[in-house]
Write a protein that holds these residues in place. Structure first.
Motif, short mmCIF file in Angstrom:
data_model
loop_
_atom_site.label_atom_id
_atom_site.label_comp_id
_atom_site.label_asym_id
_atom_site.label_seq_id
_atom_site.Cartn_x
_atom_site.Cartn_y
_atom_site.Cartn_z
N GLU A 12 3.33 21.39 32.73
CA GLU A 12 3.30 22.53 33.19
C GLU A 12 1.94 23.15 32.81
O GLU A 12 1.76 24.33 32.03
CB GLU A 12 4.21 23.68 32.92
N SER A 13 0.69 22.43 32.94
CA SER A 13 -0.39 22.68 32.13
C SER A 13 -1.49 23.26 33.24
O SER A 13 -1.16 23.22 34.48
CB SER A 13 -1.31 21.70 31.63
N ALA A 55 -8.12 16.30 29.22
CA ALA A 55 -6.82 15.44 29.07
C ALA A 55 -5.91 16.53 27.98
O ALA A 55 -4.78 16.63 27.85
CB ALA A 55 -7.26 14.00 28.20
N ALA A 56 -6.66 16.98 26.89
CA ALA A 56 -5.95 17.85 25.87
C ALA A 56 -5.13 18.97 26.63
O ALA A 56 -4.28 19.44 26.55
CB ALA A 56 -6.77 18.32 24.78
N LEU A 65 -5.09 8.72 25.54
CA LEU A 65 -6.07 7.97 24.80
C LEU A 65 -5.47 6.48 24.52
O LEU A 65 -6.28 5.59 24.50
CB LEU A 65 -6.07 8.58 23.57
N ARG A 66 -4.15 6.40 24.23
CA ARG A 66 -3.70 4.99 24.19
C ARG A 66 -3.88 4.02 25.46
O ARG A 66 -4.48 3.04 25.45
CB ARG A 66 -2.27 4.99 24.06
N ALA A 67 -3.72 4.76 26.51
CA ALA A 67 -3.85 3.90 27.94
C ALA A 67 -5.53 3.89 28.13
O ALA A 67 -5.67 2.41 28.32
CB ALA A 67 -3.47 4.87 29.06
N PHE A 128 -3.26 10.58 35.21
CA PHE A 128 -2.05 11.18 34.43
C PHE A 128 -1.84 12.61 34.80
O PHE A 128 -0.89 13.27 34.35
CB PHE A 128 -2.77 11.29 32.72
N THR A 129 -2.83 13.40 35.42
CA THR A 129 -2.43 14.56 35.66
C THR A 129 -2.39 15.04 37.27
O THR A 129 -2.21 16.10 37.66
CB THR A 129 -3.83 15.54 35.31
N THR A 130 -2.18 14.17 38.40
CA THR A 130 -2.36 14.45 39.57
C THR A 130 -1.07 13.71 40.21
O THR A 130 -0.90 12.50 40.17
CB THR A 130 -3.56 14.09 40.29
#
Lengths: 265, 278, 281, 195
Positions: A12-13, A55-56, A65-67, A128-130
């Motif tokens: 929920e960002s 990303a944060a 970051l891991r990916a 990651f975000t979409t």
């Protein structure tokens, strides 16, 4: 087994709430910066000052970051080894046994690694975000062909099934005496009995899959509606235009840098 | 509602017809079961009603096919979608893959037909309840069991409100629990009379419970047509490669062994069998 | 056959299955088997029933080495499954998978049925005889030159069944053999099971088809939650409403009828049932 | 235009995600078997053969985009051009009947592999600094050491694996086409070109 072939993480960002096209524009902007910024170090700034904060903000920093690390590491190591140590006729700055680190190679490797990290992490940020379906809907609403949207979404969901199917085929053929362990020749000969059912079986299935789509009016012409509703704001629209201008500016700058010396000459 | 006149059909490259001289009328609101051995022509009949014969499979079709007032061979698949709903055996292949949740998968057909958002939401909610999928609405369609996926396939077709619904062995690839779930939905569907339903099915015990009428297909022809109790208990069933339910079998064997029951006709369902032997 | 005297084929060697306290956990963390022990003697016909996710498939995958036990031990005759590749185990354990389309590779039904025997290195003459016999058993002799995909899906399932029968293994495992078959197909598969039993081969099947199980299998194992819940004569296990209720498995139709009529005994076959009813008149 | 419409029938649209899934699944199967090949464009080549160069291009490009954008391997995203070219070239070979005979299919595969290496080299050079991050980088190192430029070295690396890989892929697709019953082949727009 995951149900979809994607690293999208629902959160929920504010970043998640952005219109998919805004995120696409942001990522394209980072991509252009990564590919076209001149010099050795600027791309690292893009990564640290734009991509990582975004990303944060999205709340996905650690897995992101891991990916990024996992994808970039082999290439980064390899570029330092190959170009750093084997640069023809470079200036040695460090001797390592029979090999030596060349200054030109090192510089090239730093520049390449920065570019690669920026490119990879830009794509990952989008992933990651979409929501993939949201992105496809946004594109479809702007005239992107519906059929390609279907292909991309359907692929993401059926890839895990096909991986499972491939494993079942492997099991079924081993159970009929197909040897899959041993020397290279044995393993090569095992390929056809594994690949053939995967292809044949799915070609049989696609008849049914096509029928299922037709039943649901997929082939119908005319306007379509959507259960998913995307939210857009005037501010985001302005931002997208600015990002587009920014991209053009960076590309223009780069072209100028490339052409200017020649013009002067 | 459904009218077939002298329908004969050959698949491409086939030398024997998959359907032969089929003439059939099914009135609106009827729940009609089609039974027959594998290869008897059940699927072909289903595909003919939904227009995939001849529009998808091509081949050679003669005779007249009229479904809900539409001349099927003269129409197109795009026009028939929403007019005739089709559900088939394999649950996995019926999921479009284009949507990420059960709710959106159900809405897919309505989206393609351009149904406005508020109407779409209301219809999807309604169907989620009818098919017992409300608790699964946010799940990925691929994370469901076979029975749940099949209910999803039925819901996705029902939501388009076609006047005719055709189901081709919807439980043949399901386990008993999945089959039961699907039959529960079909029973509700039979009770509503909102649509004409044609169901091809092998599980005669269930057919007996809620079909209004049973057709038997054999080598592409209709060889029996009547009330479930009559058709399913008839002695001819075995010669068409079908096996009567165990209830009918024991009743017939008991009769032969001298058992005399109060009721005359052979039982088809558990309830009838209990009555028969009491 | 002439060389039968010198070459004792695997098919005739007695091959007991012994599963000793086997537990298995998938990498995902699912505990699929929890301390399963059982013994199957040569010539037995065993049906494994239970809900999806009860561990049936995980158990049978242990029998030909597709899965190796996390703890415990599985032996087929004198072979520990951990010490042999799956391809080697195939000489002893034939396994018919549920979906035929996961294995068909050849262009004719005959070649497809010969796939296993070839991999096992059967001599040409023996191979031909086995393929012909297997095709005859499933009633597809006429289709030997046909493309498998020109057959219907239920027929393709019979092809894969034949492809395992032709391997002449002392143990045969079926996964949902009757699914999608019509009455004739179910009867045919029932006959095959009976014939394998008569030849002294061991048959195991995973099935949801309780009536099929009641008609052809002497022993039934009910699984739930990775454990064996009941194991015994089918006539016994399949009539125990308490056990079946916990696994969501419906009793056979005749058992349900017998229970509704409050008969003393729950018969599994039509003949037994009639004897019971007519006898009690 | 009519031909293009036929090439993109519903059957083709449904085939493309399946083909992409096959690319990825076989790619991983090969990895499981530890065979030193990729074979991750068999689905692309198949679509190109049965539905023409444009459908092939789309399959190839989307394989890399989906694989890359899924985040599983972002490395692939930039190589969508290579995927598209493989599909295009395979479709053209099919158009001229090169999938009808096995040895022609193999030659077509070798040529496609060379073209793929040629297209990949500039991307590798510009985006990846000339390396792939896998074992074949040893070849790049040898050529760099011998004094070759970054682009030629990246190309040499590609030539060491792509032609063989595509030759085997084309051969497998030839075999699958031969194994397909005509009934299924008839469903595709380019059936007459391949059998």
């Amino acid at each position: 087994m995951s149900t979809s072939f994607s690293l999208y993480i629902p959160r929920e960002s504010g970043m998640h709430r952005l219109h998919p096209l805004t995120k696409l524009a942001l990522v394209a902007f980072c991509l252009v910066l990564g590919l076209f910024l001149p010099g050795v170090w600027l791309t690292y700034l893009v990564f640290l000052l734009i991509i990582v904060p975004l990303a944060a903000w999205a709340g996905v920093l650690p897995p992101f970051l891991r990916a990024a690390f996992k994808t970039a590491l082999p290439v980064v190591i390899s570029v330092f080894l190959v170009q750093g140590l084997f640069w023809p006729g470079g200036t040695p700055i460090l001797h390592l046994g029979p090999l030596s680190l060349k200054q030109e190679g090192l510089q090239f490797a730093i520049r390449s690694a920065g570019r690669f990290i920026t490119v990879v992490s830009s794509f990952l940020l989008l992933t990651f975000t979409t929501r993939p379906d949201g992105l496809m809907l946004a594109l479809s609403q702007r005239g992107f062909p519906n059929s390609i949207a279907y292909i991309m979404l359907a692929t993401m969901q059926i890839v895990p099934r096909f991986q499972a199917k491939a494993n079942t085929i492997l099991d079924a053929q081993r159970s009929r005496g197909l040897e899959t362990e041993g020397n290279l020749l044995v393993r090569l000969r095992a390929l056809l009995p594994l690949v053939q059912p995967l292809l044949l079986g799915s070609i049989v299935d696609i008849e049914e899959r096509a029928i299922a789509l037709e039943v649901r009016a997929f082939g119908r012409q005319g306007p379509k509606t959507s259960l998913l509703v995307l939210r857009d704001t005037p501010a985001q629209r302005v931002l997208r235009w600015l990002l587009l201008l920014g991209m053009l500016a960076v590309i223009g700058w780069r072209l100028y840098l490339a052409i200017a010396p020649r013009l002067a000459a | 509602m459904i009218r077939l006149r002298d329908v004969t059909y050959f698949y491409p490259r086939a030398t024997t017809p998959a359907l032969a001289d089929v003439t059939l009328e099914i009135p609106a609101g009827q729940f009609c079961a089609v039974i027959g051995a594998n290869g008897a022509g059940k699927s072909t009949l289903c595909y003919t009603l939904a227009g995939f014969v001849p529009h998808f499979y091509r081949g050679k079709l003669s005779g007249g096919v009229e479904v809900a007032g539409v001349d099927v061979p003269a129409s197109s698949l795009a026009k028939l979608a929403g007019h005739v709903g089709l559900v088939f055996a394999n649950p996995f292949n019926q999921i479009t893959g284009a949507r990420f949740s059960v709710r959106e998968e159900i809405a897919f057909g309505l989206e393609n037909m351009g149904v406005p958002l508020d109407e779409m939401e209301a219809r999807v909610e309604d169907i989620l309840g009818f098919a017992g999928l409300r608790d699964l609405a946010e799940r990925s369609p691929f994370a469901l069991s076979g029975g749940q996926q099949q209910r999803l396939a039925i819901a996705s077709v029902l939501v388009m409100r076609p006047p005719v619904i055709v189901l081709d062995e919807p439980t043949s690839q399901l386990d008993p629990i999945g089959s039961k779930e699907v039959f529960a939905v079909l029973r509700d569907l039979a009770a509503t009379d909102a649509a004409t339903v044609v169901l091809a099915e092998q599980k005669l015990e269930w057919v007996a419970v809620f079909a209004d009428r049973v057709l038997v297909l054999h080598e592409g022809r209709i060889v029996a047509d009547g009330l479930p109790g009559d058709v399913l208990a008839s002695a001819d069933l075995t010669q068409y490669g079908l096996q009567p339910t165990r209830y009918t079998q024991v009743a017939r064997a008991a009769q032969a062994a001298g058992f005399r029951a109060d009721r005359h006709d052979l039982p088809v369902t558990l309830e009838e069998a209990v009555e028969f032997f009491r | 056959m002439k060389d039968d005297g010198q070459r004792p084929t695997e098919a005739r060697a007695p091959m007991p299955i012994v599963v000793e306290d086997v537990s298995f956990t998938y990498p995902s963390g699912t505990h699929a088997l929890r301390g399963v022990s059982l013994r199957v003697s040569p010539g037995e016909a065993v049906a494994i029933v239970g809900e999806n996710g009860a561990g049936k498939t995980t158990l049978v995958k242990h029998l030909n080495g597709l899965l190796k036990p996390g703890t415990g031990r599985v032996t087929i005759g004198d072979w520990d499954t951990r010490e042999h590749t799956v391809a080697k185990m195939a000489a002893r354990v034939g396994y018919v998978f549920q979906n035929p389309d996961d294995q068909i590779v050849e262009r004719t039904v005959g070649d497809e049925v010969a796939f296993g025997p070839r991999r096992l290195g059967q001599p040409a003459a023996e191979q031909q005889a086995n393929v012909a016999a297997a095709l005859a058993t499933v009633g597809l002799t006429e289709a030997a030159k046909t493309h498998p995909y020109d057959l219907t899906a239920p027929q393709r399932k019979l092809v894969t069944l034949a492809s395992v029968l032709a391997m002449r293994t002392p143990i045969v495992i079926f996964d949902e053999p009757t699914m999608g078959q019509d009455a004739r197909g179910v009867a045919l598969i029932g006959d095959i099971v009976d014939r394998l039993k008569a030849e002294g081969r061991t048959v195991l099947t995973i099935t949801h088809d309780i009536d099929f199980c009641a008609a052809h299998f002497g022993r039934a194992i009910v699984m739930a939650d990775g454990q064996v819940l009941a194991d015994g004569p089918a006539a016994d296990v399949l009539t125990r409403a308490d056990v079946l209720a916990t696994t969501n498995v419906e009793p056979p139709q005749l058992v349900r009828l017998a229970q509704a009529l409050r008969l003393k005994r729950a018969p599994l076959t039509v003949e037994e049932f009639v004897a019971e009813v007519v006898g009690s008149e | 235009m009519e031909r293009l419409r036929r090439d993109f029938s519903t059957i083709t649209l449904v085939m493309i995600p399946v083909a992409i899934a096959i690319n990825i699944a076989i790619g991983q199967l090969v990895y499981t078997l530890k065979v030193p090949l990729y074979l991750d464009s068999i689905g692309t080549i198949f679509v190109a053969a049965v539905a023409g160069p444009f459908a092939g291009m789309l399959t190839g490009a989307l394989t890399n985009l989906v694989w890359g954008l899924s985040g599983i391997n972002s490395f692939y995203t930039a190589f969508w051009i290579t995927g598209a070219i493989i599909g295009l070239v395979a479709g053209l070979f099919s158009r001229f009947g090169w999938f009808k005979v096995w040895w022609r299919a193999i030659i077509a595969g070798v040529i496609t592999g060379l073209i793929a290496a040629m297209v990949s080299a500039p991307i590798l050079t510009y985006v990846n600094g000339g390396v792939t991050g896998s074992g074949t980088d040893v070849i790049t190192a040898v050529f760099r050491n011998a004094g070759l430029g970054i682009l030629p070295s990246a190309f040499a690396q590609g030539v060491s694996s792509d032609p063989l890989d595509k030759a085997i892929s084309f051969f497998i697709v030839w075999g699958v086409i031969r194994a397909l019953p005509l009934r299924f082949l008839d469903r595709f727009s380019r059936a007459e070109d391949i059998r």
